[in-house]
Design an enzyme around this catalytic site. Structure first.
Site, PDB file in Angstrom:
ATOM      1  N   SER A  73      23.820 -17.065 -34.226  1.00  0.00           N
ATOM      2  CA  SER A  73      25.283 -17.038 -34.332  1.00  0.00           C
ATOM      3  C   SER A  73      25.653 -16.391 -35.650  1.00  0.00           C
ATOM      4  O   SER A  73      24.892 -16.482 -36.619  1.00  0.00           O
ATOM      5  CB  SER A  73      25.831 -18.468 -34.294  1.00  0.00           C
ATOM      6  OG  SER A  73      27.195 -18.465 -34.671  1.00  0.00           O
ATOM      7  N   TYR A  95      25.781 -27.245 -37.178  1.00  0.00           N
ATOM      8  CA  TYR A  95      25.639 -26.061 -36.317  1.00  0.00           C
ATOM      9  C   TYR A  95      25.289 -24.833 -37.154  1.00  0.00           C
ATOM     10  O   TYR A  95      24.330 -24.112 -36.878  1.00  0.00           O
ATOM     11  CB  TYR A  95      26.941 -25.845 -35.553  1.00  0.00           C
ATOM     12  CG  TYR A  95      26.914 -24.672 -34.607  1.00  0.00           C
ATOM     13  CD1 TYR A  95      26.295 -24.776 -33.364  1.00  0.00           C
ATOM     14  CD2 TYR A  95      27.518 -23.456 -34.955  1.00  0.00           C
ATOM     15  CE1 TYR A  95      26.269 -23.703 -32.488  1.00  0.00           C
ATOM     16  CE2 TYR A  95      27.489 -22.372 -34.084  1.00  0.00           C
ATOM     17  CZ  TYR A  95      26.872 -22.497 -32.854  1.00  0.00           C
ATOM     18  OH  TYR A  95      26.848 -21.433 -31.987  1.00  0.00           O
TER      19      TYR A  95
END
Ligand SMILES: [Zn+2]
Length: 731
Positions: free
Chosen positions: A599, A612
């Site tokens: 990501s 995350y």
């Protein structure tokens, strides 16, 4: 000849329906007859056989009624043929070709004029029908009856490939059917059939030695019923003489129990697939049913396998002969099987090259892939290979035909294979070579097995669709089995099961399968990979899109368990998949790729997603570490998406709403989730350099490209697909 009544057939299924046929025009009746013949594998093999009808039709220029032969053209399959699969040719022009042929100074089978006649068929085409004619066209044209069926029934080929074939033909059919010795199909064989019928007025069919059956009638239903009757007669004759358990010299080995066999296959398949795929990748179909086991376990299997396959249609797929592995399932272990596979394949290649050298002619095409496509293993069964799943199933089907033929032939005499030179002249026929050259170029992921983890939704689902479009076999894996199966079903619906009849068990699958996996559990990944091996024989590319975003509570705090889950899925998961797939890649010795989805958050620190973001930073480095670990065999690259909101399980409603609140974007709690997602996606787009919203398809495109040779020389890199986020630029 007395036909059987519809309810009397036991070895073929009678399918003719008068009411249905009455609604069809003459060409449609031919298509109908072809479909119901092709639908029964005991009548003809996939892609094998052809049918014709000679029909009066108006000439498009003069309007005059002329006789046109409609005959199944090149390619295609009787079972699925449509009107477009049939060539249509003027009968008078076809007959006039005989004069041209007869004028040649040198004529006969395999003379240059024979193959040249194929181009002459173009001059006989009726109504600009573009369907290419098959090499069997003269077999139909020169038979002076309206309807002709040419089939490859196992029961009849058993007679045709038997040392006593000629006398058996007389014994089974009396004067109604005549034997003609093997000759390669073509113009000359058409003339031989014409002469044979002239010499034996009133015969209804011919057994083509080492090849199959051809029969005719002036009524189409009668032609169909005659075909069935001739096959039924041969099948009953063989049935009465079947040797049961004593066939093939009786059992020499016992079959392994199911679980032991599966484990053995899982252990050897990557090595086996790798060995046969060193020139071209192949996909496997495994068959372990009683029929094939009886053969591979038998005393005579080694001798019969060496003789080679039974029908000229088969050579291009099954090769001249299978590889029989002389391995004792009761006394030898897996390592010994691997050794014997290695030495067996090496010897097979040497034998194949020797066969090519011994049989080649001055103008023969170059030697093709010398690896076996059918591997017979006592106690285990058969592994068949093809360029895709459908082709590998047809390879398996064809060798089953060979076993059935040998079973029949050995019950009433001795199985006789075609002489090697004849087999070679079929396999390397210039007309076949031309057909191969006419095939469309292969797609970039054809011959590949791509495992997509996270394929149930979002980017994974899009990636599964993207690679399937490039010809890949797609294993759709997801924590949610139903979602994985849903994606696999969509792909199978779009691309179809292909030719060949679907098998049973996981190896009978189509171009996609759906399986469940929990990437945080090594056993779960192992079990997934085992299923992939049994379905396709190996793995080439892995794309992991599975990931988790755990929303912090209202205070922004992430619990210890949330941290662990986030790292387990986003970091450990990718590692476990790579680590478990590694042994398969190494055993195959074929280049592969791994794409891990990270990501842009791995590079951008921000408030509210600490676990995350940290996990994705670790995943970015995992890409680099694995690129080093798996080099040079496997390239590992990272795909770093940003804010793919559409269709993403990572953006459940509550996360979308909390983001809208965080960025002060006007919205109502009553709006549906997709509308809220679209507001958020548009907001995110405005933060990028390109100002474009980012879709799962955008991510899938890059995941696909990283899996192909387009990036053959790139590994250990992270590719951001984020619309251009300055703060995510890697430094
Ligand atoms: Zn044929």
């Amino acid at each position: 000849m007395q036909f059987y009544r519809p309810d009397e057939y036991r070895h073929v299924s009678y399918r003719w329906d008068d009411a249905h046929a009455a609604k069809l025009d003459p060409v449609e009746r031919l298509v109908y007859r072809s479909n119901i013949l092709g639908d029964d594998q005991r009548i003809t093999n996939t892609g094998g056989g052809n049918t014709s009808s000679k029909i009066m039709m108006p000439d498009p220029l003069t309007g005059e009624q002329v006789e046109i032969m409609w005959v199944k053209g090149s390619g295609g399959d009787l079972r699925t043929s449509k009107r477009a699969n049939f060539a249509s040719l003027y009968m008078d022009k076809l007959m006039s070709l005989q004069a041209i042929y007869n004028m040649a100074s040198e004529k006969g089978v395999k003379t240059p004029i024979e193959d040249q006649m194929v181009d002459m068929y173009l001059h006989t085409v009726y109504n600009l029908n573009p369907r290419a004619t098959s090499i069997d066209t003269p077999l139909h044209a020169f038979i002076p009856y309206k309807h002709v069926d040419h089939t490859h029934p196992n029961a009849v080929i058993a007679i045709a490939a038997c040392s006593r074939g000629k006398e058996l033909t007389r014994e089974i059919y009396g004067d109604a059917v005549v034997w003609v010795d093997w000759q390669r199909p073509g113009f000359d064989l058409g003339l031989i059939l014409q002469e044979t019928i002239a010499a034996h007025p009133g015969i209804q069919g011919i057994i083509l030695g080492a090849h199959g059956l051809i029969n005719w009638a002036n009524d189409d239903k009668a032609c169909y019923e005659l075909t069935l009757t001739l096959i039924e007669r041969a099948a009953r004759y063989l049935e009465a003489r079947d040797k049961g358990a004593g066939i093939f010299g009786g059992a020499k080995f016992q079959s392994l129990p199911d679980d032991q066999r599966a484990k053995l296959l899982i252990d050897v398949l990557p090595t086996l697939r790798g060995m046969v795929s060193q020139q071209n990748r192949f996909i496997a179909t495994i068959q372990s049913d009683e029929t094939i086991l009886q053969f591979v376990n038998s005393h005579d299997a080694a001798r019969l396998a060496e003789l080679g396959t039974s029908c000229p249609d088969h050579f291009l797929r099954t090769k001249i002969k299978p590889l029989y592995v002389d391995w004792d399932p009761q006394r030898e272990d897996t390592a010994s099987l691997v050794n014997k596979l290695e030495s067996g394949i090496a010897q097979y290649r040497v034998d194949y090259a020797a066969y090519y050298q011994a049989c080649k002619r001055a103008n023969s095409p170059a030697m093709r892939d010398p690896n076996p496509t059918v591997i017979l293993i006592p106690g285990v069964g058969m592994v068949a290979f093809g360029k895709n799943k459908s082709e590998s199933r047809v390879t398996a089907e064809f060798y089953n035909c060979a076993v059935e033929v040998m079973r029949g032939a050995e019950a009433v005499g001795q199985y006789v294979a075609l002489p090697r030179q004849e087999a070679f002249d079929i396999e390397y026929w210039l007309l076949e070579e031309a057909k191969l050259r006419r095939m469309p170029p292969e797609k970039s992921l054809e011959r590949n097995v791509v495992l997509v983890i996270g394929a149930g939704s979002g980017i994974g689902k899009s990636a599964a669709h993207r690679v399937a479009k490039e010809g890949a076999h797609v294993v759709c894996a997801d924590l949610n089995l139903e979602a994985a199966q849903g994606t696999a079903d969509e792909l199978t619906k779009i691309y179809g099961m292909g030719i060949g009849v679907a098998g049973t068990g996981i190896s009978g699958c189509g171009p996609a399968i759906g399986l469940s996996v929990n990437v945080t559990k090594r056993e779960s990944i192992r079990a997934l990979l085992d299923q992939v091996l049994l379905a396709y024989g190996g793995i080439d590319n892995v794309i992991v899109t599975a990931g988790v975003f755990v929303s912090p509570d209202k205070t922004g705090h992430v619990t210890d368990d949330q941290w662990r889950l986030t790292f387990d899925v986003n970091v450990l998961g990718g590692y476990l998949v790579a680590d478990e797939a590694r042994s398969i890649w190494e055993a195959q010795k074929l280049r592969g790729t791994l794409v891990l989805t990270t990501s842009v958050n791995g590079a951008v620190a921000k408030k509210g997603s600490v676990a995350y973001d940290t996990s994705k930073a670790a995943a970015n480095h995992l890409v680099r570490e694995m690129a080093v670990e798996l080099a040079p065999l496997v390239r590992v690259n990272g795909l770093a998406p940003a804010t793919v909101v559409e269709g993403s399980t990572m953006f459940p409603r509550d996360r979308v709403i909390s983001s809208l609140v965080k960025y002060n974007i006007p919205h109502s709690e009553d709006e549906d989730t997709e509308s809220l997602r679209s507001k958020l996606a548009n907001f995110y787009a405005q933060r990028t350099l390109t100002k474009l919203p980012i879709t799962p398809e955008d991510q899938a495109e890059v995941a696909y490209l990283l899996s192909t040779d387009a990036f053959a020389k790139t590994t250990g890199q992270i590719f951001s697909v984020d619309g251009g986020l300055v703060e995510a630029f890697l430094r």
